[in-house]
Scaffold this motif. Structure first.
Motif, PDB file in Angstrom:
ATOM      1  N   VAL A 195      73.922 129.485 -45.564  1.00 25.20           N
ATOM      2  CA  VAL A 195      74.121 130.469 -44.012  1.00 25.20           C
ATOM      3  C   VAL A 195      74.830 129.815 -42.527  1.00 25.20           C
ATOM      4  N   ASP A 196      73.384 129.723 -42.208  1.00 29.15           N
ATOM      5  CA  ASP A 196      73.828 129.476 -41.164  1.00 29.15           C
ATOM      6  C   ASP A 196      73.367 127.653 -40.497  1.00 29.15           C
ATOM      7  N   GLY A 197      73.158 127.615 -41.839  1.00 31.87           N
ATOM      8  CA  GLY A 197      72.539 125.774 -41.141  1.00 31.87           C
ATOM      9  C   GLY A 197      70.624 126.206 -40.570  1.00 31.87           C
ATOM     10  N   SER A 198      70.050 126.820 -40.603  1.00 33.46           N
ATOM     11  CA  SER A 198      69.189 126.952 -39.772  1.00 33.46           C
ATOM     12  C   SER A 198      67.897 126.568 -41.015  1.00 33.46           C
ATOM     13  N   SER A 199      66.616 126.272 -40.540  1.00 31.04           N
ATOM     14  CA  SER A 199      65.439 125.395 -42.198  1.00 31.04           C
ATOM     15  C   SER A 199      64.476 126.356 -42.076  1.00 31.04           C
ATOM     16  N   VAL A 200      64.639 127.010 -42.866  1.00 33.42           N
ATOM     17  CA  VAL A 200      63.486 128.150 -43.947  1.00 33.42           C
ATOM     18  C   VAL A 200      62.704 127.297 -44.783  1.00 33.42           C
ATOM     19  N   ILE A 201      61.147 127.395 -44.849  1.00 32.70           N
ATOM     20  CA  ILE A 201      60.310 127.257 -45.668  1.00 32.70           C
ATOM     21  C   ILE A 201      60.334 127.210 -47.088  1.00 32.70           C
ATOM     22  N   THR A 202      60.136 125.764 -47.327  1.00 36.60           N
ATOM     23  CA  THR A 202      60.224 126.423 -49.571  1.00 36.60           C
ATOM     24  C   THR A 202      58.709 126.675 -49.498  1.00 36.60           C
ATOM     25  N   ARG A 203      58.880 126.725 -51.039  1.00 42.31           N
ATOM     26  CA  ARG A 203      57.507 126.766 -51.995  1.00 42.31           C
ATOM     27  C   ARG A 203      56.858 125.862 -51.866  1.00 42.31           C
ATOM     28  N   GLN A 204      56.834 124.821 -51.725  1.00 44.76           N
ATOM     29  CA  GLN A 204      56.192 123.594 -51.253  1.00 44.76           C
ATOM     30  C   GLN A 204      55.537 124.047 -49.872  1.00 44.76           C
ATOM     31  N   GLY A 205      56.256 124.274 -49.448  1.00 53.89           N
ATOM     32  CA  GLY A 205      56.133 124.800 -47.862  1.00 53.89           C
ATOM     33  C   GLY A 205      54.862 125.277 -47.715  1.00 53.89           C
ATOM     34  N   PHE A 206      54.722 126.088 -48.558  1.00 51.65           N
ATOM     35  CA  PHE A 206      53.774 127.293 -48.375  1.00 51.65           C
ATOM     36  C   PHE A 206      52.734 126.572 -49.069  1.00 51.65           C
ATOM     37  N   GLN A 207      52.544 126.076 -49.754  1.00 54.54           N
ATOM     38  CA  GLN A 207      51.805 125.633 -50.865  1.00 54.54           C
ATOM     39  C   GLN A 207      50.805 124.528 -49.393  1.00 54.54           C
ATOM     40  N   PHE A 208      51.600 123.487 -48.447  1.00 53.14           N
ATOM     41  CA  PHE A 208      51.240 122.940 -47.404  1.00 53.14           C
ATOM     42  C   PHE A 208      50.507 123.437 -47.068  1.00 53.14           C
ATOM     43  N   LEU A 209      50.547 124.434 -46.705  1.00 51.11           N
ATOM     44  CA  LEU A 209      49.961 125.177 -45.662  1.00 51.11           C
ATOM     45  C   LEU A 209      48.703 125.659 -45.721  1.00 51.11           C
ATOM     46  N   LEU A 210      48.791 125.732 -46.862  1.00 45.79           N
ATOM     47  CA  LEU A 210      47.426 126.404 -47.345  1.00 45.79           C
ATOM     48  C   LEU A 210      46.219 125.013 -47.674  1.00 45.79           C
ATOM     49  N   LEU A 211      46.949 123.825 -47.379  1.00 45.94           N
ATOM     50  CA  LEU A 211      46.183 122.403 -47.478  1.00 45.94           C
ATOM     51  C   LEU A 211      45.363 122.210 -46.798  1.00 45.94           C
ATOM     52  N   ASP A 212      44.087 121.429 -46.677  1.00 52.28           N
ATOM     53  CA  ASP A 212      43.559 121.588 -45.018  1.00 52.28           C
ATOM     54  C   ASP A 212      44.010 120.499 -44.276  1.00 52.28           C
ATOM     55  N   ARG A 213      43.352 120.367 -42.869  1.00 52.77           N
ATOM     56  CA  ARG A 213      44.090 119.912 -42.384  1.00 52.77           C
ATOM     57  C   ARG A 213      44.935 118.280 -42.416  1.00 52.77           C
ATOM     58  N   GLN A 214      43.586 117.178 -42.790  1.00 51.87           N
ATOM     59  CA  GLN A 214      42.940 116.348 -43.838  1.00 51.87           C
ATOM     60  C   GLN A 214      44.389 115.537 -44.347  1.00 51.87           C
ATOM     61  N   ALA A 215      44.684 116.808 -45.905  1.00 51.84           N
ATOM     62  CA  ALA A 215      45.187 116.769 -46.618  1.00 51.84           C
ATOM     63  C   ALA A 215      47.283 117.417 -46.184  1.00 51.84           C
ATOM     64  N   GLN A 216      47.326 118.147 -44.981  1.00 50.88           N
ATOM     65  CA  GLN A 216      48.903 118.282 -44.705  1.00 50.88           C
ATOM     66  C   GLN A 216      48.722 116.884 -43.332  1.00 50.88           C
ATOM     67  N   VAL A 217      47.687 116.592 -42.824  1.00 50.39           N
ATOM     68  CA  VAL A 217      48.357 115.532 -41.983  1.00 50.39           C
ATOM     69  C   VAL A 217      49.183 114.045 -42.824  1.00 50.39           C
ATOM     70  N   TRP A 218      48.255 113.896 -44.320  1.00 50.18           N
ATOM     71  CA  TRP A 218      47.972 112.105 -45.057  1.00 50.18           C
ATOM     72  C   TRP A 218      49.416 112.794 -45.493  1.00 50.18           C
ATOM     73  N   HIS A 219      49.604 113.779 -45.680  1.00 45.92           N
ATOM     74  CA  HIS A 219      50.894 114.343 -47.181  1.00 45.92           C
ATOM     75  C   HIS A 219      52.202 113.919 -45.412  1.00 45.92           C
ATOM     76  N   PHE A 220      52.246 114.415 -44.951  1.00 46.63           N
ATOM     77  CA  PHE A 220      53.303 114.526 -43.686  1.00 46.63           C
ATOM     78  C   PHE A 220      53.233 113.341 -43.429  1.00 46.63           C
ATOM     79  N   ILE A 221      52.597 112.706 -43.193  1.00 42.82           N
ATOM     80  CA  ILE A 221      52.672 111.000 -42.519  1.00 42.82           C
ATOM     81  C   ILE A 221      53.044 110.407 -43.763  1.00 42.82           C
ATOM     82  N   LEU A 222      52.827 110.481 -45.221  1.00 42.09           N
ATOM     83  CA  LEU A 222      53.454 109.855 -46.566  1.00 42.09           C
ATOM     84  C   LEU A 222      54.911 109.893 -46.059  1.00 42.09           C
TER      85      LEU A 222
END
Lengths: 479, 300, 74
Positions: A195-222
């Protein structure tokens, strides 16, 4: 058919597309052996790969590290005890997949294992010395404004939470760069709203938030690494640097001298995410932060109490959750699966109910992730008790049961083939579907089978060819 | 409904690593009075190099592994890694991992300090029992300050070329049983002679005992036998335990004996009858012909 | 002559299957949706009914569960 409107919900019911967390092994496994060989030219990567190997594999490698000839496979097999032979097979597979060791014939008709010579050489360098220093270790003058560990910790925390805050869309934080947003979208953690081109969080995004910090960084960096080549950076170079960083010492400064332009760009990106600290872009030195250290290790709990981030969640057997936090992000995350009751300046109280958990499950979060999140942020007081488990077992089991009760039916989209004229036709088609991995159900007596939707086209083509070849009036009637 | 609540988590963690931290304390016997060192002082250099490489191999196993190294001398035992005082500031000089360089430098520097401060030429035996006690205290301290909920596997490796002597018998037994109580495994690598007392310690704490047949291969022996942590030792085929000589040393002459006198009050062992127990001062009647002597057979 | 039909394969326990058959027979979802009864733990259903069906099953689950505790102590 109102396909478009429904398909999105359908998809989640049929194939819950969960966040896929690759570890270093999964990542490297998918690279070609030529790429691996190139990567193994760096002692850092060998060290990182070595640490990712299964326990038994590490012992095997160290045992043949100083052996120059191939070692017969039977000899290697005899190192493990009989009861664990399955593990031996698994370990051999991993070592082969990562090209850490190679098969090599031994005079006398036996096959043996020999370590990849590049890997062996560079692992020895990492362990015993020799070779060239890593790129970032040029000598430095003493920093007049040296930063201590606690400063680096709060800095990295703040940078990283900026990314997380952006994901949940809380406005109070400063924004993040367009590059970072692109990575989030590329990783499927966020998506552009039509609709307005802004970005919204996905389902995977929520799961990502629940990961521990280390896993988040690694996933993001990959996912970041997936995009580096488009930016004109060299993947091997970036990866090497990343691992060098992960083996650096917290609280020490490192020099940017002699780094290529590409690496300097990479460094600026890492700086944005809080993996390194630099006072100024041209400072000539940088400090790695805790986020960058041991980036690959799946379990990163530090030994000493002062080094670990404090947990803040207390879960009671009556399903009440007390969280000692004032962070909106943490409150929002807890709110995903708890019913919040009260909020005080330093603590919130919530309750885990069937409804609140189901709400989260419907949103695509798994029970495992909820439990993982609670476990990982559990208050130190919960760990001190005699009980081995930090969370009350009744609550853990109940969350799992609530999930299982939703999964009494499993759906798989497919196509039903029925009313075959002859058993032979059925067998031929069944065999074809089976060998191609499309078959999901079949019954010989009823001459009925179900193939997956993805395989339907293949099977249909095959059937047309088959029936033409047999010139029989086998028609395919599609309903 | 499937009630398999544990299944899903177990499966993925099947062959992967155990999330445990391992603390290794290495006690290196640096006493110049050891026979192998008296014959050829260069053995010490080789021994130190092997131990350093082994220590680094231990740190290489897992990022969270911890290490401490002690030097055991005739008069004192001291931690040489992590050394006393401030950490050395080490910059990479070659491709070696920074942490490993730090370990190597610190150990060599501190060991040199100890060796140069050694002045007496009197030959005395190494205070191994004392060193083990210090290692146990260190482990205990780490256990107290570690993060709650974290599992720490601790073990002690003794690398020594000293001979077997029963003079520290009591101290040995005390540290062995303390280690057993604290779940600390004691491994012993004997460089020269067979050490029956320390072997008992290994047996008590279910550690490994190995007498190295030849010094050239020391590093390989260390890596093969002592690198695997106790939890994965069962997955590997390692030298089988041999029959352990469980003879006790008497309290009066510190000699290993098969048969002796035991004080009925404090269980002290004597090779000869004494009317007053030296440990608890209980007075015994002198055995006469009519009275059966207080003689008990010990385990052989 | 081979008959081909698109739909969704449902795997479930026999009790759930009976419930689905019941829903189908009594036309609880407004129409029949089971295309074929395959065996005691598999059904083949039409794909457009999926959301309605899942909602119905959620309803059933809601009916057969009760809150473990009082929600709030006021």
């Amino acid at each position: 058919m109102a396909e478009t409107a429904e398909s999105s919900t359908n998809v989640t019911l049929i194939q819950p597309s969960n966040l896929e967390c690759k570890n270093l092994y999964d990542y490297l496994k998918t690279r070609s052996s030529a790429v691996l060989e190139k990567l193994y030219n760096h002692p850092t990567i060998c060290l990182a790969v070595y640490r990712e190997l299964p326990e038994l594999g590490r012992q095997y490698v160290i045992r043949i590290l100083f052996v120059e000839q191939p070692v017969p496979q039977a000899v290697v097999a005899s190192w493990g005890s009989q009861a664990y032979s399955k593990e031996h097979v698994y370990v051999s597979k991993v070592l082969t997949e990562l090209s850490v060791w190679l098969e090599s014939p031994i005079p006398g008709g036996l096959t043996g294992w020999i370590l990849s010579s590049t890997f062996k050489r560079n692992l020895k360098i990492a362990l015993l010395g020799g070779g060239k220093p890593w790129s970032m270790s040029s000598a430095l003058e003493v920093d007049s404004k040296a930063r201590d560990v606690s400063f680096l910790d709060s800095y990295s925390m703040e940078r990283w939470e900026c990314v997380l805050h952006y994901m949940v869309g809380s406005q109070q934080q400063e924004g993040i760069s367009a590059d970072a947003v692109r990575i989030l979208i590329h990783a499927g953690l966020m998506k552009c709203d039509d609709v307005d081109g802004s970005s919204v969080i996905t389902r995977q995004g929520f799961q990502f938030l629940l990961l521990d910090r280390q896993a988040q960084v690694w996933h993001f960096i990959l996912h970041y690494l997936d995009t580096v080549e488009n930016k004109g950076l060299d993947l091997a170079e970036c990866l090497t640097f990343l691992f060098q960083l992960s083996f650096s010492t917290l609280g020490k400064d490192y020099s940017t001298e002699g780094m290529s332009n590409g690496l300097l760009v990479f460094l600026q990106h890492l700086r944005e995410f809080g993996l390194v600290y630099q006072r100024k872009r041209k400072a000539g030195r940088f400090y790695p932060t805790r986020l960058a250290l041991n980036i690959t290790s799946s379990q990163s709990q530090a030994l000493l109490e002062e080094d670990t981030p404090k947990g803040y969640i207390v879960v009671e057997t009556n399903y009440r959750v007390y969280a000692y936090t004032d962070s909106n992000l943490q409150v929002a995350l807890l709110g995903l699966f708890t019913e919040l009751l009260y909020r005080f300046p330093n603590v919130i109280v919530g309750i885990l109910t069937r409804d609140s958990i189901r709400q989260a499950l419907k949103g695509g979060i798994t029970a495992e992730q909820i439990i993982g999140y609670l476990k990982q942020h559990v208050h130190p007081q919960m760990l001190r008790g005699e009980a081995k488990q930090p969370l009350p077992p009744t609550v853990v089991d109940q969350i799992k049961l609530w999930e299982l009760e939703r999964n009494r039916l499993t759906y798989s989209e497919g196509v039903l083939y029925g009313q075959f004229l002859s058993q032979n036709d059925f067998n031929v088609l069944r065999e074809f579907a089976h060998t191609n991995g499309h078959l999901i159900w079949c019954n010989r007596d009823k001459r009925t089978m179900v193939v997956s939707k993805a395989g339907h086209d293949d099977v249909k083509k095959f059937w047309k060819r088959y029936s033409k070849a047999n010139s029989s009036p086998h028609n395919l009637t599609e309903a | 409904m499937m009630m398999d609540l544990e299944g899903s988590t177990e499966k993925s963690a099947d062959f992967t690593n155990t999330d445990e931290t391992s603390l290794l304390v290495i006690i290196m016997d640096s006493n110049p009075a050891q026979r192998i060192l008296r014959e050829n002082p260069h053995v010490l250099t080789q021994c130190v190099d092997s131990v350093i490489a082994f220590a680094n191999a231990h740190l290489m196993q897992k990022a969270q592994n911890k290490l401490a190294v002690m030097a055991c001398h005739s008069k004192l035992s001291e931690f040489i890694y992590p050394g006393p005082g401030k950490q050395l500031d080490v910059r990479q000089i070659d491709g070696q991992y920074e942490v490993f360089t730090l370990v190597e430098k610190t150990i060599k520097q501190n060991l040199a300090k100890i060796l140069t401060s050694e002045t007496s030429t009197v030959i005395t035996e190494s205070l191994l029992a004392g060193a083990i006690a210090m290692a146990l205290c260190y482990i205990h301290r780490i256990n107290r300050i570690k993060a709650p909920g974290l599992k720490l596997n601790s073990r002690i490796l003794v690398v020594t070329g000293s001979g077997d002597s029963a003079s520290q018998y009591m101290n040995y037994m005390n540290v062995f049983f303390t280690a057993q109580k604290q779940n600390v495994v004691i491994d012993v690598c004997a460089l020269d002679q067979h050490l029956s007392l320390l072997q008992q310690g290994c047996d008590i704490t279910s550690g490994m005992y190995l007498r190295v047949p030849q010094m050239q291969g020391l590093l390989q022996y260390l890596l093969w036998v002592f690198l695997p942590e106790p939890p994965i030792r069962q997955k590997l085929v390692l030298p089988p335990p041999v029959k352990v000589d469980y003879r006790a040393a008497c309290f009066c002459h510190r000699e290993l004996i098969d048969i002796g006198y035991v004080c009925s009050v404090c269980l002290s062992i004597f090779c000869k009858f004494s009317p007053i127990c030296t440990t608890c001062h209980t007075v015994f009647k002198i055995p006469s012909l009519g009275v059966k002597p207080k003689k008990k057979k010990l385990k052989i | 002559m081979v008959n081909v039909m698109k739909g969704i394969l449902v795997k479930c326990d026999p009790a759930m299957k009976q419930f689905l058959l019941h829903l189908d027979e009594t036309i609880k979802l407004g129409r029949k949706f089971i295309i074929q009864d395959l065996d005691e733990s598999h059904l083949f259903i039409s794909s457009d009914i999926l959301d309605t069906l899942q909602a119905k099953i959620d309803d059933l689950m809601d009916q057969i569960s009760f809150p473990i505790m009082e929600k709030t102590i006021n």
